[in-house]
Design an enzyme around this catalytic site. Structure first.
Site, PDB file in Angstrom:
ATOM      1  N   SER A   1       0.828  -1.204   0.000  1.00 58.72           N
ATOM      2  CA  SER A   1       0.000   0.000   0.000  1.00 58.72           C
ATOM      3  C   SER A   1       0.858   1.247   0.000  1.00 58.72           C
ATOM      4  O   SER A   1       1.965   1.259   0.569  1.00 58.72           O
ATOM      5  CB  SER A   1      -0.877  -0.021   1.256  1.00 58.72           C
ATOM      6  OG  SER A   1      -1.479   1.232   1.453  1.00 58.72           O
TER       7      SER A   1
ATOM      8  N   TYR B   1      -1.638   0.222  10.454  1.00 55.45           N
ATOM      9  CA  TYR B   1      -1.894  -0.429   9.163  1.00 55.45           C
ATOM     10  C   TYR B   1      -0.696  -0.264   8.227  1.00 55.45           C
ATOM     11  O   TYR B   1      -0.200  -1.247   7.658  1.00 55.45           O
ATOM     12  CB  TYR B   1      -3.157   0.165   8.519  1.00 55.45           C
ATOM     13  CG  TYR B   1      -3.334  -0.259   7.078  1.00 55.45           C
ATOM     14  CD1 TYR B   1      -3.677  -1.564   6.749  1.00 55.45           C
ATOM     15  CD2 TYR B   1      -3.126   0.644   6.027  1.00 55.45           C
ATOM     16  CE1 TYR B   1      -3.811  -1.961   5.423  1.00 55.45           C
ATOM     17  CE2 TYR B   1      -3.267   0.260   4.706  1.00 55.45           C
ATOM     18  CZ  TYR B   1      -3.607  -1.043   4.406  1.00 55.45           C
ATOM     19  OH  TYR B   1      -3.732  -1.434   3.091  1.00 55.45           O
TER      20      TYR B   1
ATOM     21  N   LYS C   1       1.815  -3.183   6.714  1.00 51.59           N
ATOM     22  CA  LYS C   1       2.044  -3.449   5.284  1.00 51.59           C
ATOM     23  C   LYS C   1       3.538  -3.422   4.975  1.00 51.59           C
ATOM     24  O   LYS C   1       4.049  -4.220   4.189  1.00 51.59           O
ATOM     25  CB  LYS C   1       1.294  -2.415   4.443  1.00 51.59           C
ATOM     26  CG  LYS C   1      -0.200  -2.612   4.428  1.00 51.59           C
ATOM     27  CD  LYS C   1      -0.622  -3.621   3.384  1.00 51.59           C
ATOM     28  CE  LYS C   1      -1.370  -4.787   3.908  1.00 51.59           C
ATOM     29  NZ  LYS C   1      -1.758  -5.755   2.887  1.00 51.59           N
TER      30      LYS C   1
HETATM   31  N1  LIG Z   1      -8.774  -1.118  -0.966  1.00 48.18           N
HETATM   32  C1  LIG Z   1      -7.783  -0.259  -0.822  1.00 48.18           C
HETATM   33  O1  LIG Z   1      -7.994   0.951  -0.837  1.00 48.18           O
HETATM   34  C2  LIG Z   1      -6.355  -0.752  -0.668  1.00 48.18           C
HETATM   35  C3  LIG Z   1      -5.288   0.143  -0.848  1.00 48.18           C
HETATM   36  C4  LIG Z   1      -3.993  -0.327  -0.710  1.00 48.18           C
HETATM   37  C5  LIG Z   1      -3.750  -1.663  -0.393  1.00 48.18           C
HETATM   38  N2  LIG Z   1      -4.806  -2.503  -0.207  1.00 48.18           N
HETATM   39  C6  LIG Z   1      -4.539  -3.902   0.152  1.00 48.18           C
HETATM   40  O2  LIG Z   1      -5.220  -4.725  -0.766  1.00 48.18           O
HETATM   41  C7  LIG Z   1      -5.652  -5.930  -0.116  1.00 48.18           C
HETATM   42  C8  LIG Z   1      -7.104  -6.179  -0.383  1.00 48.18           C
HETATM   43  O3  LIG Z   1      -7.873  -5.058   0.045  1.00 48.18           O
HETATM   44  P1  LIG Z   1      -9.451  -5.008  -0.184  1.00 48.18           P
HETATM   45  O4  LIG Z   1      -9.807  -3.588  -0.384  1.00 48.18           O
HETATM   46  O5  LIG Z   1      -9.855  -6.012  -1.185  1.00 48.18           O
HETATM   47  O6  LIG Z   1      -9.943  -5.459   1.271  1.00 48.18           O
HETATM   48  P2  LIG Z   1     -11.204  -6.381   1.674  1.00 48.18           P
HETATM   49  O7  LIG Z   1     -11.392  -6.224   3.140  1.00 48.18           O
HETATM   50  O8  LIG Z   1     -12.354  -6.099   0.779  1.00 48.18           O
HETATM   51  O9  LIG Z   1     -10.661  -7.844   1.331  1.00 48.18           O
HETATM   52  C9  LIG Z   1      -9.816  -8.573   2.184  1.00 48.18           C
HETATM   53  C10 LIG Z   1     -10.207 -10.029   2.066  1.00 48.18           C
HETATM   54  O10 LIG Z   1      -9.323 -10.798   2.858  1.00 48.18           O
HETATM   55  C11 LIG Z   1     -10.076 -11.659   3.713  1.00 48.18           C
HETATM   56  N3  LIG Z   1      -9.268 -11.851   4.931  1.00 48.18           N
HETATM   57  C12 LIG Z   1      -8.886 -10.907   5.822  1.00 48.18           C
HETATM   58  N4  LIG Z   1      -8.130 -11.459   6.785  1.00 48.18           N
HETATM   59  C13 LIG Z   1      -8.006 -12.781   6.476  1.00 48.18           C
HETATM   60  C14 LIG Z   1      -7.338 -13.880   7.084  1.00 48.18           C
HETATM   61  N5  LIG Z   1      -6.655 -13.735   8.223  1.00 48.18           N
HETATM   62  N6  LIG Z   1      -7.424 -15.092   6.491  1.00 48.18           N
HETATM   63  C15 LIG Z   1      -8.129 -15.273   5.338  1.00 48.18           C
HETATM   64  N7  LIG Z   1      -8.797 -14.262   4.730  1.00 48.18           N
HETATM   65  C16 LIG Z   1      -8.741 -13.033   5.291  1.00 48.18           C
HETATM   66  C17 LIG Z   1     -11.394 -10.969   3.933  1.00 48.18           C
HETATM   67  O11 LIG Z   1     -12.466 -11.829   4.277  1.00 48.18           O
HETATM   68  C18 LIG Z   1     -11.615 -10.304   2.571  1.00 48.18           C
HETATM   69  O12 LIG Z   1     -12.267 -11.195   1.678  1.00 48.18           O
HETATM   70  C19 LIG Z   1      -5.279  -5.774   1.353  1.00 48.18           C
HETATM   71  O13 LIG Z   1      -4.077  -6.445   1.587  1.00 48.18           O
HETATM   72  C20 LIG Z   1      -5.073  -4.271   1.509  1.00 48.18           C
HETATM   73  O14 LIG Z   1      -4.155  -3.973   2.545  1.00 48.18           O
HETATM   74  C21 LIG Z   1      -6.103  -2.084  -0.343  1.00 48.18           C
END
Ligand SMILES: NC(=O)c1ccc[n+]([C@@H]2O[C@H](COP(=O)([O-])OP(=O)(O)OC[C@H]3O[C@@H](n4cnc5c(N)ncnc54)[C@H](O)[C@@H]3O)[C@@H](O)[C@H]2O)c1
Length: 353
Positions: free
Chosen positions: A122, A146, A150
């Site tokens: 991120s 957070y 990351k």
């Molecule tokens: N959405 C954003 O703005 C953004 C920005 C930068 C980075 N990210 C990164 O992208 C990734 C996905 O983000 P997102 O927006 O899809 O989030 P989200 O919360 O929609 O999806 C995360 C998924 O991971 C699953 N999960 C969480 N912890 C878990 C565990 N311990 N074991 C198994 N499954 C687990 C959840 O059920 C969910 O389906 C993350 O790593 C996040 O840090 C997201």
């Protein structure tokens, strides 16, 4: 390739699942459904016209992950907790899920000799930076648990690469926005804390107003600027990242457009796309918000040929389509069968888009 996609039932993971299946990869999704939805996995399969496998498990459950890794060539690791604000209230949860949980995943990978991984990092690893656009090699100053979690994920991979000869790609996403062009996959409303969903929510909920946090920033129109990237572009970036795994080492790439948009510009785009002004209240700055965050996208472009293709109006239009057709996110989807280990969720018809 045979791939394990952790967090594939989440907002971004499900978009990537469509791309992976359409590209012909065999995919197993592993997700504990803490914030994800099995309906998203079903719809992704329907959109791609191909099935995947689904394992209901936690990434920290090493024995279960070992089973899921059977025959797998590489892992795409999305599963994490993702809200910076929430992490300031419950830091221990973020380190447990994003760092300790990831250690469980890495232990399972090492045990099964699966040593190739694409990691969802991120822009939160950067914190406040004196120079924008920000390059990958600046000193990192994450400002929330957070962001630190990351960064620690990246550092874990760095040491697996150095000590155990892994191949890793860390993708630092900037601000992912939008939905699948069909309108069938998007950001579930209950987790929608980011700008565009808040603006569209203010249009669709009679009691909601959008609060503009800060109008006196040193930017052209006084509001914060961010680097928004369409989720479809972001999903496509992962196909290129898989190719980068052919080279040994740890490659780190910004995934952004390099083009900043201000909050006011985004609200104007929302009005242009929806034909309605977002009801708005000017509020004070939020602690921790920096005036401008924008990626220098040149490294990913130069090494892997990645350029984001979709603009702000396409981001907002796709998010709007998702909100109109799924006003309660996945809540109105038919009740799923309880997912079980190694089950293949039935491909359900995509929502009308
Ligand atoms: N959405 C954003 O703005 C953004 C920005 C930068 C980075 N990210 C990164 O992208 C990734 C996905 O983000 P997102 O927006 O899809 O989030 P989200 O919360 O929609 O999806 C995360 C998924 O991971 C699953 N999960 C969480 N912890 C878990 C565990 N311990 N074991 C198994 N499954 C687990 C959840 O059920 C969910 O389906 C993350 O790593 C996040 O840090 C997201």
């Amino acid at each position: 390739m045979r791939l394990l996609l952790t967090g594939g039932a989440g907002y971004l993971g499900a978009q990537v699942l469509v791309e992976l299946l359409q590209a012909g990869h065999d995919v197993t999704v592993l997700d504990n459904l803490s914030t994800g939805h099995v309906e998203a996995v079903r719809r992704a399969q329907a959109l791609a016209g191909r099935p995947c496998s689904f394992v209901l498990a936690d990434i920290g459950d090493t024995p279960r992950v070992v089973d899921a890794l059977d025959g797998v060539d590489a892992v795409l690791h999305f599963a994490a907790s993702k809200l910076s604000g929430e992490s300031m209230e419950r830091p221990e949860r973020y380190f447990r899920n994003n760092v300790a949980g990831m250690c469980g995943l890495l232990a399972a990978m090492e045990a099964t000799s699966v040593r190739r991984i694409v990691y969802s990092s991120s822009a939160a690893v950067y914190g406040a930076q004196p120079v924008m656009p920000v390059r990958e090699d600046v000193a990192l100053r994450p400002e929330s648990p957070y962001g630190v979690s990351k960064l620690q994920g990246e550092q874990l991979l760095e040491w697996m690469v150095r000590c155990r000869k892994w191949s890793a790609v860390s993708l630092r996403y900037f601000n992912p926005v939008g939905a699948h062009p069909s309108g069938a996959l998007g950001e579930p409303v209950e987790h929608a804390a980011s700008l565009v969903p808040r603006a569209l929510g203010a249009l669709t909920r009679p009691d909601a107003r959008f609060t503009l946090f800060g109008t006196d920033y040193p930017t052209p129109d006084g509001t914060c600027q961010r680097d928004f990237i369409h989720v479809t572009d972001l999903a496509r970036a992962h196909l290129l990242a898989l190719r980068a795994l052919d080279a040994p080492g740890h490659a780190i790439f910004n995934v952004g457009t390099g083009r900043p948009y201000s909050v006011r510009e985004v609200l104007t785009a929302c009005a242009r796309v929806t034909g309605r002004e977002v009801p708005m209240t000017a509020g004070a700055r939020r602690p921790g918000d920096v005036p401008c965050v924008v990626a220098d996208p040149r490294r990913f472009q130069a090494r892997m040929g990645f350029t984001a293709a979709l603009g702000l109006d396409e981001m907002v239009a796709s998010a709007w389509r998702w909100w109109l057709t799924n006003p309660r996110g996945y809540a109105d989807a038919p009740a799923p069968d309880a997912p079980t280990s190694d089950a293949t969720p039935d491909a359900a018809p995509a929502a009308a888009g």
